[in-house]
Design an enzyme around this catalytic site. Structure first.
Site, mmCIF file in Angstrom:
data_model
loop_
_atom_site.group_PDB
_atom_site.id
_atom_site.type_symbol
_atom_site.label_atom_id
_atom_site.label_comp_id
_atom_site.label_asym_id
_atom_site.label_seq_id
_atom_site.Cartn_x
_atom_site.Cartn_y
_atom_site.Cartn_z
ATOM 1 C CE LYS A 42 -3.446 -0.931 -0.585
ATOM 2 N NZ LYS A 42 -3.829 -1.496 -1.909
ATOM 3 C CD1 TRP A 47 1.357 6.356 -9.904
ATOM 4 C CD2 TRP A 47 1.513 7.023 -7.773
ATOM 5 N NE1 TRP A 47 1.385 7.733 -9.886
ATOM 6 C CE2 TRP A 47 1.473 8.159 -8.586
ATOM 7 C CE3 TRP A 47 1.604 7.187 -6.378
ATOM 8 C CZ2 TRP A 47 1.534 9.455 -8.061
ATOM 9 C CZ3 TRP A 47 1.652 8.454 -5.856
ATOM 10 C CH2 TRP A 47 1.619 9.586 -6.692
ATOM 11 C CG HIS A 101 4.102 -6.149 -1.084
ATOM 12 N ND1 HIS A 101 4.328 -4.883 -1.571
ATOM 13 C CD2 HIS A 101 2.842 -6.482 -1.470
ATOM 14 C CE1 HIS A 101 3.250 -4.481 -2.232
ATOM 15 N NE2 HIS A 101 2.356 -5.421 -2.197
ATOM 16 C CB SER A 133 -3.492 2.679 2.303
ATOM 17 O OG SER A 133 -3.701 2.144 1.023
ATOM 18 C CB THR A 222 1.246 7.359 -14.022
ATOM 19 O OG1 THR A 222 1.923 8.625 -14.084
ATOM 20 C CG2 THR A 222 1.824 6.413 -15.043
HETATM 21 P P1 A3P Z 1 -5.078 4.714 -0.770
HETATM 22 O O1 A3P Z 1 -5.659 3.466 -0.185
HETATM 23 O O2 A3P Z 1 -4.564 5.624 0.307
HETATM 24 O O3 A3P Z 1 -5.977 5.413 -1.715
HETATM 25 P P2 A3P Z 1 -0.326 -0.378 -3.654
HETATM 26 O O4 A3P Z 1 -0.360 -0.266 -5.129
HETATM 27 O O5 A3P Z 1 1.036 -0.486 -3.073
HETATM 28 O O6 A3P Z 1 -1.265 -1.444 -3.183
HETATM 29 O O7 A3P Z 1 -0.857 1.014 -3.065
HETATM 30 C C1 A3P Z 1 -2.187 1.405 -3.214
HETATM 31 C C2 A3P Z 1 -2.318 2.831 -2.720
HETATM 32 O O8 A3P Z 1 -1.703 3.696 -3.703
HETATM 33 C C3 A3P Z 1 -3.766 3.269 -2.598
HETATM 34 O O9 A3P Z 1 -3.782 4.294 -1.590
HETATM 35 C C4 A3P Z 1 -4.015 3.834 -3.992
HETATM 36 O O10 A3P Z 1 -5.116 4.686 -4.087
HETATM 37 C C5 A3P Z 1 -2.692 4.581 -4.197
HETATM 38 N N1 A3P Z 1 -2.432 4.907 -5.601
HETATM 39 C C6 A3P Z 1 -2.430 4.072 -6.657
HETATM 40 N N2 A3P Z 1 -2.204 4.742 -7.794
HETATM 41 C C7 A3P Z 1 -2.065 6.043 -7.448
HETATM 42 C C8 A3P Z 1 -1.839 7.254 -8.191
HETATM 43 N N3 A3P Z 1 -1.732 7.253 -9.507
HETATM 44 N N4 A3P Z 1 -1.747 8.423 -7.493
HETATM 45 C C9 A3P Z 1 -1.867 8.435 -6.153
HETATM 46 N N5 A3P Z 1 -2.090 7.325 -5.395
HETATM 47 C C10 A3P Z 1 -2.194 6.145 -6.035
#
Ligand code: A3P
Length: 288
Positions: A42, A47, A101, A133, A222
């Site tokens: 998270k 991203w 992870h 998150s 992105t």
């Molecule tokens: P939130 O739950 O705070 O919204 P991972 O990919 O490591 O599982 O992380 C997911 C987190 O990254 C989520 O956070 C998600 O919304 C956020 N995320 C994914 N893409 C993103 C982007 N383009 N910009 C900002 N946050 C992003």
């Protein structure tokens, strides 16, 4: 699907299926031209994956939309449906982009071999937003254990007893490793505030030289809202996730912790953070 049980590898809590497969994961053979995206869950893995994929495809969005996110780049330690990460990785043509992870001490040793020039990109996120998150993710991901109440989850997380182990050990371990190995260490907050600058860093690290227009496209495709509406990156095609409980692309902001932490939890977290981050040069911005 039943919520999966957990077990441990060298004191780190992992999904039971991962632990049962551990010897095979440990023996995984990295290749010199692999790119590995590493993070505590998270912290912005998906991203970064989208950023890397777009850079490698010279900003061609259609190519990055070739398949859903986890099919394009598997998690090494993922064993439960819909795929076995190791098998997927072994089937992939080079250059491969893989994700993990795992805390640094559990990364398969082939990644560290001298002749293995794997490019590793680590992304870290401030602890408070990371907890929030992850809590929502465990609520909606049917393959992970139920997180229990927010209060229970908060304590389990700070004690380092949650999945993938202690956040502190994770971010500090990879921070130390970057002084020895070629690791690009990024922060979620930096990418959010300065996407173009941070994407350029990734581009340079991967040895790519893309022009301004391509860079603009990558920044756009992105961004949170575009990824949220892209079925190939928002996990809506994943049967594991119940997005009506909480969407995978949930909020994508800095500071959402303020909507969840009580005053007492905030003080407890600040105290815990001060104590456990006392022995590192790594620091996160905690107030927003
Ligand atoms: P939130 O739950 O705070 O919204 P991972 O990919 O490591 O599982 O992380 C997911 C987190 O990254 C989520 O956070 C998600 O919304 C956020 N995320 C994914 N893409 C993103 C982007 N383009 N910009 C900002 N946050 C992003």
């Amino acid at each position: 699907m039943n919520r999966e049980e957990v077990s441990q590898v060298r004191g780190v809590v992992l999904q039971k299926s991962t632990c049962e497969y551990w010897n095979k994961i440990w023996d995984f053979q990295a290749k010199p031209d692999d790119v590995l995206i590493s993070s505590y869950p998270k912290a912005g893995t998906t991203w970064l994956q989208e950023i890397v994929d777009m850079i490698q495809n010279d900003g061609d969005i259609e190519k990055t939309r070739r398949a859903p996110t986890d099919i394009r780049m598997p998690f090494l330690e993922r064993i439960n449906p819909p795929y076995v990460g190791l098998d997927k990785a072994n089937e992939m043509p080079s250059p491969r982009v893989l994700k993990t992870h795992l805390p640094v001490q559990l990364l398969p040793p082939s990644f560290w071999k001298e002749n293995c020039k794997v490019s590793i990109i680590y992304v870290a996120r401030n602890i408070k937003d990371n907890i929030v998150s992850f809590f929502h993710f465990q609520r909606m991901n049917k393959g992970l254990p139920d997180p229990g109440s927010w209060e229970e989850y908060f304590e389990t997380f700070l004690e380092g007893k949650g999945l993938w182990g202690s956040w502190y050990d994770h971010v500090k371990g990879w921070w130390e490793a970057k002084d020895i190995y070629p690791i690009l260490y990024l922060f979620y907050e930096d990418i959010k505030k300065h996407p173009r600058r941070e994407i350029e860093k990734v581009m340079e690290f991967l040895g790519k030289n893309l022009d301004e227009k391509v860079l603009d496209k990558i920044v756009y495709y992105t961004s949170f809202n575009v990824m949220k509406n892209n079925p190939m990156s928002n996990y809506t095609l994943s049967s594991l996730m119940n997005q009506s409980v909480s969407p995978f692309m949930r909020k994508g902001v800095i500071g959402d912790w303020k909507n969840y932490f009580t005053v007492a939890q905030n003080e407890r977290c600040n105290e815990d953070y001060r104590e456990k981050m006392d022995d590192t040069t790594l620091s996160f911005s905690m107030e927003y």
